[in-house]
Design a protein around this motif. Structure first.
Motif, PDB file in Angstrom:
ATOM      1  N   LEU A 165       0.839  -1.197   0.000  1.00 54.17           N
ATOM      2  CA  LEU A 165       0.000   0.000   0.000  1.00 54.17           C
ATOM      3  C   LEU A 165       0.873   1.245   0.000  1.00 54.17           C
ATOM      4  O   LEU A 165       0.630   2.184  -0.760  1.00 54.17           O
ATOM      5  N   GLN A 166       1.925   1.262   0.832  1.00 54.28           N
ATOM      6  CA  GLN A 166       2.827   2.421   0.882  1.00 54.28           C
ATOM      7  C   GLN A 166       3.508   2.632  -0.461  1.00 54.28           C
ATOM      8  O   GLN A 166       3.628   3.764  -0.932  1.00 54.28           O
ATOM      9  N   ALA A 167       3.944   1.553  -1.111  1.00 50.64           N
ATOM     10  CA  ALA A 167       4.591   1.665  -2.426  1.00 50.64           C
ATOM     11  C   ALA A 167       3.615   2.240  -3.457  1.00 50.64           C
ATOM     12  O   ALA A 167       3.997   3.079  -4.285  1.00 50.64           O
ATOM     13  N   SER A 168       2.352   1.820  -3.391  1.00 53.73           N
ATOM     14  CA  SER A 168       1.334   2.336  -4.310  1.00 53.73           C
ATOM     15  C   SER A 168       1.104   3.835  -4.082  1.00 53.73           C
ATOM     16  O   SER A 168       1.007   4.607  -5.037  1.00 53.73           O
ATOM     17  N   ILE A 169       1.032   4.238  -2.832  1.00 58.55           N
ATOM     18  CA  ILE A 169       0.859   5.661  -2.498  1.00 58.55           C
ATOM     19  C   ILE A 169       2.045   6.464  -3.012  1.00 58.55           C
ATOM     20  O   ILE A 169       1.878   7.500  -3.662  1.00 58.55           O
ATOM     21  N   ASP A 170       3.260   5.984  -2.738  1.00 55.98           N
ATOM     22  CA  ASP A 170       4.470   6.689  -3.182  1.00 55.98           C
ATOM     23  C   ASP A 170       4.515   6.825  -4.697  1.00 55.98           C
ATOM     24  O   ASP A 170       4.868   7.878  -5.230  1.00 55.98           O
ATOM     25  N   PHE A 171       4.124   5.753  -5.414  1.00 59.72           N
ATOM     26  CA  PHE A 171       4.122   5.776  -6.882  1.00 59.72           C
ATOM     27  C   PHE A 171       3.140   6.823  -7.400  1.00 59.72           C
ATOM     28  O   PHE A 171       3.472   7.614  -8.290  1.00 59.72           O
ATOM     29  N   ARG A 172       1.916   6.826  -6.850  1.00 60.67           N
ATOM     30  CA  ARG A 172       0.909   7.790  -7.315  1.00 60.67           C
ATOM     31  C   ARG A 172       1.333   9.229  -7.018  1.00 60.67           C
ATOM     32  O   ARG A 172       1.099  10.124  -7.837  1.00 60.67           O
ATOM     33  N   LEU A 173       1.947   9.461  -5.864  1.00 55.76           N
ATOM     34  CA  LEU A 173       2.409  10.815  -5.531  1.00 55.76           C
ATOM     35  C   LEU A 173       3.514  11.258  -6.487  1.00 55.76           C
ATOM     36  O   LEU A 173       3.531  12.412  -6.930  1.00 55.76           O
ATOM     37  N   SER A 174       4.431  10.344  -6.826  1.00 55.56           N
ATOM     38  CA  SER A 174       5.500  10.717  -7.761  1.00 55.56           C
ATOM     39  C   SER A 174       4.935  10.988  -9.159  1.00 55.56           C
ATOM     40  O   SER A 174       5.413  11.889  -9.854  1.00 55.56           O
ATOM     41  N   GLU A 175       3.905  10.225  -9.560  1.00 57.07           N
ATOM     42  CA  GLU A 175       3.246  10.498 -10.850  1.00 57.07           C
ATOM     43  C   GLU A 175       2.597  11.877 -10.857  1.00 57.07           C
ATOM     44  O   GLU A 175       2.680  12.603 -11.847  1.00 57.07           O
ATOM     45  N   GLN A 176       1.926  12.223  -9.766  1.00 59.81           N
ATOM     46  CA  GLN A 176       1.281  13.538  -9.674  1.00 59.81           C
ATOM     47  C   GLN A 176       2.321  14.649  -9.766  1.00 59.81           C
ATOM     48  O   GLN A 176       2.123  15.642 -10.483  1.00 59.81           O
ATOM     49  N   ARG A 177       3.429  14.492  -9.057  1.00 59.50           N
ATOM     50  CA  ARG A 177       4.494  15.505  -9.101  1.00 59.50           C
ATOM     51  C   ARG A 177       5.054  15.634 -10.512  1.00 59.50           C
ATOM     52  O   ARG A 177       5.306  16.748 -10.987  1.00 59.50           O
ATOM     53  N   ALA A 178       5.256  14.504 -11.187  1.00 56.21           N
ATOM     54  CA  ALA A 178       5.814  14.514 -12.545  1.00 56.21           C
ATOM     55  C   ALA A 178       4.891  15.229 -13.522  1.00 56.21           C
ATOM     56  O   ALA A 178       5.355  15.833 -14.494  1.00 56.21           O
ATOM     57  N   ARG A 179       3.580  15.173 -13.287  1.00 56.84           N
ATOM     58  CA  ARG A 179       2.615  15.859 -14.155  1.00 56.84           C
ATOM     59  C   ARG A 179       2.373  17.299 -13.722  1.00 56.84           C
ATOM     60  O   ARG A 179       1.540  17.984 -14.295  1.00 56.84           O
ATOM     61  N   GLY A 180       3.094  17.746 -12.685  1.00 58.26           N
ATOM     62  CA  GLY A 180       2.953  19.122 -12.225  1.00 58.26           C
ATOM     63  C   GLY A 180       1.706  19.360 -11.393  1.00 58.26           C
ATOM     64  O   GLY A 180       1.277  20.505 -11.216  1.00 58.26           O
ATOM     65  N   LEU A 181       1.114  18.306 -10.883  1.00 58.78           N
ATOM     66  CA  LEU A 181      -0.089  18.423 -10.052  1.00 58.78           C
ATOM     67  C   LEU A 181       0.298  18.442  -8.572  1.00 58.78           C
ATOM     68  O   LEU A 181       1.363  17.954  -8.205  1.00 58.78           O
ATOM     69  N   PRO A 182      -0.585  18.976  -7.726  1.00 54.28           N
ATOM     70  CA  PRO A 182      -0.300  18.895  -6.289  1.00 54.28           C
ATOM     71  C   PRO A 182      -0.290  17.428  -5.859  1.00 54.28           C
ATOM     72  O   PRO A 182      -1.167  16.655  -6.247  1.00 54.28           O
ATOM     73  N   ALA A 183       0.722  17.055  -5.103  1.00 52.23           N
ATOM     74  CA  ALA A 183       0.855  15.662  -4.658  1.00 52.23           C
ATOM     75  C   ALA A 183       0.049  15.463  -3.385  1.00 52.23           C
ATOM     76  O   ALA A 183       0.447  15.906  -2.314  1.00 52.23           O
ATOM     77  N   GLU A 184      -1.101  14.831  -3.536  1.00 47.71           N
ATOM     78  CA  GLU A 184      -1.916  14.491  -2.376  1.00 47.71           C
ATOM     79  C   GLU A 184      -2.554  13.126  -2.621  1.00 47.71           C
ATOM     80  O   GLU A 184      -3.119  12.876  -3.680  1.00 47.71           O
TER      81      GLU A 184
END
Length: 144
Positions: free
Chosen positions: A18-37
């Motif tokens: 679950l933590q790895a999934s959360i970390d992956f989604r947050l890094s994807e959001q950052r890469a797209r320039g979106l707020p990481a939440e």
């Protein structure tokens, strides 16, 4: 009065997954320039929003037991591109391991009263730094 949500964590075999999934989604959001939440999308909008946001958490059922929770930060209803009403459950990125509590499978999410929610492992005198496999074995032996 605080109220919580209970949800099956589909696709995760452990808290670490679950933590790895959360970390992956947050890094994807950052890469797209979106707020990481971190957020989880559901179809149904909880009607008891104010009770949930009064210190409530989303408790995750992993491998047949409540094992971890994330504090609820916000509940944001929206309509997707296909016109279907949905809801983002905005969550704190930090995971809080809990005392394992067995649960049968169910669909969607359920409300969980504060008095029925399992305690965090830290409040039980430590244990949050114990490896997950050992923590499961200790729980099965009723030692934690």
């Amino acid at each position: 009065m605080t109220l919580h949500l209970l949800k099956l964590c589909v696709g995760a075999e452990s808290i670490e997954d679950l933590q790895a999934s959360i970390d992956f989604r947050l890094s994807e959001q950052r890469a797209r320039g979106l707020p990481a939440e971190p957020f989880h999308t559901t179809r149904m909008v909880p009607t008891r929003k104010y009770e949930l946001l009064d210190g409530g958490s989303l408790y995750w059922v992993i491998k047949g037991a409540i094992q971890v929770r994330q504090r609820l930060v916000d509940i944001r209803p929206f309509t997707d591109g296909a016109g279907v009403k949905r809801c983002h459950l905005v969550l704190e990125p930090l995971l809080h391991p809990t005392r394992p509590q067995p649960r049968r499978p169910f669909q969607g999410w359920r409300y969980l009263k504060a008095e029925d929610a399992p305690a965090d492992l830290k409040r039980l005198g430590g244990g949050s730094d114990i490896p997950e496999a050992m923590r499961r074995e200790l729980a099965e032996l009723c030692l934690i």
